[in-house]
Design a protein around this motif. Structure first.
Motif, PDB file in Angstrom:
ATOM      1  N   ARG A   1      20.574  -6.299 -50.919  1.00  0.00           N
ATOM      2  CA  ARG A   1      20.711  -6.247 -49.465  1.00  0.00           C
ATOM      3  C   ARG A   1      20.663  -4.803 -48.934  1.00  0.00           C
ATOM      4  NH1 ARG A   1      25.854  -8.905 -48.362  1.00  0.00           N
ATOM      5  NH2 ARG A   1      24.749 -10.876 -48.336  1.00  0.00           N
ATOM      6  N   ALA A   2      21.302  -3.879 -49.629  1.00  0.00           N
ATOM      7  CA  ALA A   2      21.444  -2.514 -49.113  1.00  0.00           C
ATOM      8  C   ALA A   2      20.420  -1.532 -49.678  1.00  0.00           C
ATOM      9  CB  ALA A   2      22.855  -1.998 -49.402  1.00  0.00           C
TER      10      ALA A   2
ATOM     11  N   ARG B   1      24.884  -6.928 -53.021  1.00  0.00           N
ATOM     12  CA  ARG B   1      25.036  -5.652 -52.304  1.00  0.00           C
ATOM     13  C   ARG B   1      23.854  -4.724 -52.590  1.00  0.00           C
ATOM     14  NH1 ARG B   1      28.472  -5.356 -56.554  1.00  0.00           N
ATOM     15  NH2 ARG B   1      28.119  -3.613 -57.960  1.00  0.00           N
TER      16      ARG B   1
END
Length: 150
Positions: free
Chosen positions: A108-109, A105
């Motif tokens: 990716r973010a 997470r």
């Protein structure tokens, strides 16, 4: 935990002067993932010889290409890197997670989108940077001429 590992080569080489080359001493090291401790690829065990070759190649590229390119061309190169990174964001995030053990997470973010943003930012800075000339007195001027160094 990352469910599916991204496809990776068994071994990577150094990228010097536009070519993939083995390390000068021919040595590699195993790169284990902090996720499970398993080796997921081998990387060059580069030495001063490899660093010197990379620096020399970069100096040649600077002299032959980068410093002679227009501001627009240099900015467009950085924008292309940003776009390629963004187009491959999921793959790069998964590779970063396997390599560093960070939660997917985050890679990716946050991490990969920031890479994209940084390249776009510096592309815009190149376009916005200007030189200048100031008249200090009737016989003296001050000139600011920006030349790319990296």
């Amino acid at each position: 935990m990352l469910q599916d590992r991204p496809p990776l080569k068994d071994r990577y080489l150094n990228y010097i002067g536009g070519e993939f080359v083995a390390p000068a001493d021919g040595k590699f090291f195993e790169n284990p993932s902090p996720i499970d401790g398993e080796t997921f690829t081998e990387l060059p065990r580069s030495t001063r010889k490899d660093v010197a070759a990379a620096v020399a190649a970069a100096q040649r590229a600077y002299a032959d290409t980068w410093r002679r390119e227009s501001v627009t061309a240099r900015a467009n190169r950085l924008l292309r890197i940003a776009q390629i990174t963004e187009d491959n964001l999921e793959h790069l995030a998964r590779v970063d997670t396997v390599d560093n053990g960070k939660p997917i997470r985050e890679t990716r973010a946050a991490d990969m989108p920031l890479v994209v943003d940084h390249f776009r930012y510096f592309a815009s800075v190149i376009r916005a940077q200007e030189g200048g000339i100031s008249e200090l007195d009737t016989d003296t001027v001050s000139i600011q001429l920006h030349e790319p160094l990296g």
